[in-house]
Write a protein that holds these residues in place. Structure first.
Motif, PDB file in Angstrom:
ATOM      1  N   HIS A  22       2.347   1.700  -3.452  1.00 16.00           N
ATOM      2  CA  HIS A  22       1.330   2.160  -4.404  1.00 16.00           C
ATOM      3  C   HIS A  22       1.039   3.642  -4.192  1.00 16.00           C
ATOM      4  N   SER A  23       0.959   4.073  -2.936  1.00 18.57           N
ATOM      5  CA  SER A  23       0.704   5.496  -2.678  1.00 18.57           C
ATOM      6  C   SER A  23       1.906   6.360  -3.060  1.00 18.57           C
ATOM      7  N   GLU A  71       0.825  -1.207   0.000  1.00 19.20           N
ATOM      8  CA  GLU A  71       0.000   0.000   0.000  1.00 19.20           C
ATOM      9  C   GLU A  71       0.858   1.255   0.000  1.00 19.20           C
ATOM     10  N   GLN A  72       1.952   1.262   0.767  1.00 24.20           N
ATOM     11  CA  GLN A  72       2.835   2.426   0.797  1.00 24.20           C
ATOM     12  C   GLN A  72       3.526   2.628  -0.551  1.00 24.20           C
TER      13      GLN A  72
END
Length: 85
Positions: A28-29, A25-26
């Motif tokens: 991707h962000s 998630e990190q």
């Protein structure tokens, strides 16, 4: 062909699935989009963290299999019933 600049590839190992999902998630962000997660068992949250989208490939494979099965059955029926009397 000139060599590429910057990060070309990165490999990481995580001890728990939650660590994997958080890192995905990190990343991707942070803007990374071409990522892949490999696990010895399915982790549904990892697919969601990758923003994995559904495709029509499974449906096309099913349709191809059904068409192949139907064609083979009809061909065998024609050979055994009508072609050689």
């Amino acid at each position: 062909m000139p060599p590429r600049e910057g990060i070309y590839g990165l490999l990481a190992e995580f001890n728990t699935p939650s660590d994997l999902v958080n890192a995905t998630e990190q990343a991707h962000s942070a803007g990374y989009r071409r990522m892949e997660c490999y696990t010895p068992y399915p982790v549904e949250e990892a697919a969601e963290a990758l923003h994995f989208h559904k495709t029509r490939v499974p449906m096309l494979c099913l349709m191809g299999g059904v068409m192949g099965l139907t064609t083979a059955f009809l061909m065998e029926t024609w050979i055994n019933v009508w072609a050689y009397r």
